[in-house]
Design a protein around this motif. Structure first.
Motif, PDB file in Angstrom:
ATOM      1  N   TRP A   1     132.485 -13.253  66.710  1.00 51.11           N
ATOM      2  CA  TRP A   1     132.843 -11.698  68.008  1.00 51.11           C
ATOM      3  C   TRP A   1     134.160 -11.718  67.531  1.00 51.11           C
ATOM      4  O   TRP A   1     134.689 -10.772  67.920  1.00 51.11           O
ATOM      5  CB  TRP A   1     132.332 -11.707  68.796  1.00 51.11           C
ATOM      6  N   GLN A   2     134.554 -12.847  67.861  1.00 48.81           N
ATOM      7  CA  GLN A   2     136.389 -13.616  68.049  1.00 48.81           C
ATOM      8  C   GLN A   2     136.892 -12.718  66.421  1.00 48.81           C
ATOM      9  O   GLN A   2     137.984 -11.943  66.566  1.00 48.81           O
ATOM     10  CB  GLN A   2     136.814 -14.710  67.483  1.00 48.81           C
TER      11      GLN A   2
ATOM     12  N   SER B   1     140.966 -17.514  70.304  1.00 51.21           N
ATOM     13  CA  SER B   1     141.056 -16.266  68.990  1.00 51.21           C
ATOM     14  C   SER B   1     141.052 -15.786  68.569  1.00 51.21           C
ATOM     15  O   SER B   1     141.876 -16.124  67.905  1.00 51.21           O
ATOM     16  CB  SER B   1     141.499 -15.191  70.494  1.00 51.21           C
TER      17      SER B   1
ATOM     18  N   GLN C   1     135.432 -17.416  81.598  1.00 51.60           N
ATOM     19  CA  GLN C   1     134.744 -17.037  80.816  1.00 51.60           C
ATOM     20  C   GLN C   1     133.428 -15.944  80.626  1.00 51.60           C
ATOM     21  O   GLN C   1     133.604 -14.522  79.881  1.00 51.60           O
ATOM     22  CB  GLN C   1     134.506 -17.541  79.668  1.00 51.60           C
TER      23      GLN C   1
ATOM     24  N   SER D   1     139.089 -12.479  71.998  1.00 51.97           N
ATOM     25  CA  SER D   1     138.800 -14.095  72.664  1.00 51.97           C
ATOM     26  C   SER D   1     136.848 -13.578  72.951  1.00 51.97           C
ATOM     27  O   SER D   1     136.471 -12.559  73.194  1.00 51.97           O
ATOM     28  CB  SER D   1     138.985 -14.697  73.914  1.00 51.97           C
ATOM     29  N   ALA D   2     135.882 -14.414  72.711  1.00 54.91           N
ATOM     30  CA  ALA D   2     134.801 -13.978  72.918  1.00 54.91           C
ATOM     31  C   ALA D   2     133.349 -14.984  72.637  1.00 54.91           C
ATOM     32  O   ALA D   2     134.222 -16.048  72.529  1.00 54.91           O
ATOM     33  CB  ALA D   2     134.180 -13.227  72.300  1.00 54.91           C
ATOM     34  N   SER D   3     133.129 -15.538  73.622  1.00 57.30           N
ATOM     35  CA  SER D   3     132.123 -16.249  74.285  1.00 57.30           C
ATOM     36  C   SER D   3     130.102 -15.519  74.338  1.00 57.30           C
ATOM     37  O   SER D   3     130.767 -14.572  75.164  1.00 57.30           O
ATOM     38  CB  SER D   3     132.667 -17.139  74.937  1.00 57.30           C
TER      39      SER D   3
ATOM     40  N   THR E   1     144.511 -19.535  69.426  1.00 62.40           N
ATOM     41  CA  THR E   1     144.501 -18.424  68.184  1.00 62.40           C
ATOM     42  C   THR E   1     143.760 -19.715  67.439  1.00 62.40           C
ATOM     43  O   THR E   1     143.346 -20.557  67.553  1.00 62.40           O
ATOM     44  CB  THR E   1     145.701 -17.937  67.997  1.00 62.40           C
ATOM     45  N   TRP E   2     142.938 -18.728  66.224  1.00 65.40           N
ATOM     46  CA  TRP E   2     141.855 -19.674  65.359  1.00 65.40           C
ATOM     47  C   TRP E   2     143.498 -20.245  64.660  1.00 65.40           C
ATOM     48  O   TRP E   2     143.086 -21.291  63.866  1.00 65.40           O
ATOM     49  CB  TRP E   2     141.340 -18.762  64.226  1.00 65.40           C
TER      50      TRP E   2
END
Length: 405
Positions: free
Chosen positions: A199-200, A278, A352, A283-285, A161-162
């Motif tokens: 995005w996250q 995330s 991913q 989560s995003a990439s 996580t962040w």
């Protein structure tokens, strides 16, 4: 008449004896442009083309490798002149602009019923589309992930996580070693990295000044300027430089893509990779890579399509696309294919891919959009603007550009 016939026969026999042969069929010559102008990538494309020509002696591919810094301008010049090459490998965010310039062929009808095209992961399929039509074949795909030094983490779980990322990066920061590194140079690598954070956070570019956008800017600001877990020098690094810093032991973790594999392995690193952590939005990439297009004015469009189809379908090409070009499997039937695992860490990168996000949806003005993004982030990281102010200024620039999708 009999004498003339005898003389003609004798002339033909003499020519045959001298090794003369009937004219060979003319080859189809395809012009090809890419920006793989050096190193393993250059060698990989050379091998791909050589394999195809060996199997198709009636086709000659005349390749031009253009330095990446010059590539976009060269494409625009070719589009304006009406002399676009037969086959071009373009960064997928540039596809809408080239479609608007009437430079590339519509391949939608050719995609119909093509099994490989149907098998592409949806984000990858989307990267080849504009306005609901297909304009390219996505042969090389990649995405960003969190790469970490296994020895520095000493068996600890990588951040998920962040909050984990911030705490871990802070704990791993020591004299001569940053806890985290990412590309901060004002160019596309910075835009792609920030988009992942945006995005996250649950945000997007059309509302970049909302709570999520400001939160994403504040988060990267905290990493650089509050915790100092990301070195200030990173504001002058692209992804390639970040990989070199990591390989030299000056970064414990980094945000980067699969093209770093060779650099890290050659350095003897004990490294691994996991999904980007995330935020509130999950989560995003970003989806990276190129889509191969066919020039709209090509006189050899059928031959160009057969070339691209063969490159996509031939499993012998995996070595070049994988280890050579740092590509990830981009189809539902290959994402877990062992043949594609050209490095033990490919599986973590590839995991991913089904959820990666393409950037071509931002439209024909993406280069200007990207510049507005990297300018915004740099303003914050250099201390020139607060996140709220920088985000508001960026939205004022971005919103009109997005209307021209």
């Amino acid at each position: 008449m009999r004498l003339r016939a005898l003389l003609t026969t004798a002339a033909l026999l003499a020519a045959s004896a001298c090794g003369a042969t009937p004219d060979a069929p003319a080859k189809t010559t395809l012009t090809w442009w890419d920006h793989y102008d050096s190193g393993a990538a250059d060698q990989a494309v050379t091998a791909l083309i050589a394999r195809y020509q060996g199997a198709h002696p009636d086709v000659e591919v005349k390749r031009t490798a253009i330095p990446p810094a010059e590539f976009r301008a060269k494409l625009d010049q070719a589009a304006a002149s009406g002399a676009f090459p037969d086959v071009v490998a373009v960064d997928s965010p540039d596809l809408p602009r080239l479609v608007a310039q009437n430079a590339v062929a519509d391949l939608t009808d050719r995609f119909q019923g093509w099994a490989v095209g149907e098998a592409l992961l949806e984000p990858v399929r989307e990267s080849a589309r504009h306005g609901g039509r297909f304009y390219g074949v996505p042969l090389r795909s990649e995405t960003l992930a969190l790469v970490y030094d296994r020895e520095v983490l000493a068996g600890a779980a990588p951040p998920r996580t962040w909050d984990d990322l911030r705490a871990t990066a802070k704990a791993l920061t020591r004299d001569g070693r940053a806890g985290l590194c990412f590309a901060g140079l004002p160019e596309e690598d910075l835009t792609s990295t920030f988009l992942a954070f945006l995005w996250q956070a649950g945000g997007d570019l059309d509302t970049v000044d909302d709570e999520a956008g400001v939160e994403a800017l504040a988060f990267v600001d905290e990493l650089v300027n509050v915790d100092r877990s990301v070195p200030a020098a990173a504001l002058g690094w692209d992804n390639a430089q970040v990989a070199r810093e990591f390989a030299a032991g000056r970064c414990a973790m980094m945000v980067n893509g699969p093209r770093v594999v060779q650099v890290l392995n050659q350095a003897g690193m004990n490294w691994s990779v996991t999904a980007l952590p995330s935020g509130a939005g999950g989560s995003a990439s970003p989806l990276g890579g190129e889509t191969w297009v066919i020039g709209k004015g090509s006189r050899h469009a059928d031959a160009a399509w057969e070339l691209l189809k063969s490159l996509a379908e031939n499993r012998d090409n995996i070595t070049e696309f994988g280890a050579g070009l740092g590509a990830l499997p981009n189809r539902g039937d290959t994402v877990q294919d062992l043949a594609w695992q050209w490095d033990p860490n490919v599986a973590a990168f590839a995991a991913q891919m089904p959820e990666a996000r393409p950037r071509n949806g931002y439209g024909t003005k993406y280069p200007q959009v990207s510049e507005a993004v990297w300018t915004m982030v740099q303003q914050v990281l250099k201390g020139d603007r607060e996140p709220e102010e920088a985000a508001a200024e960026a939205r004022a620039k971005i919103e009109p550009l997005l209307r021209e999708r």
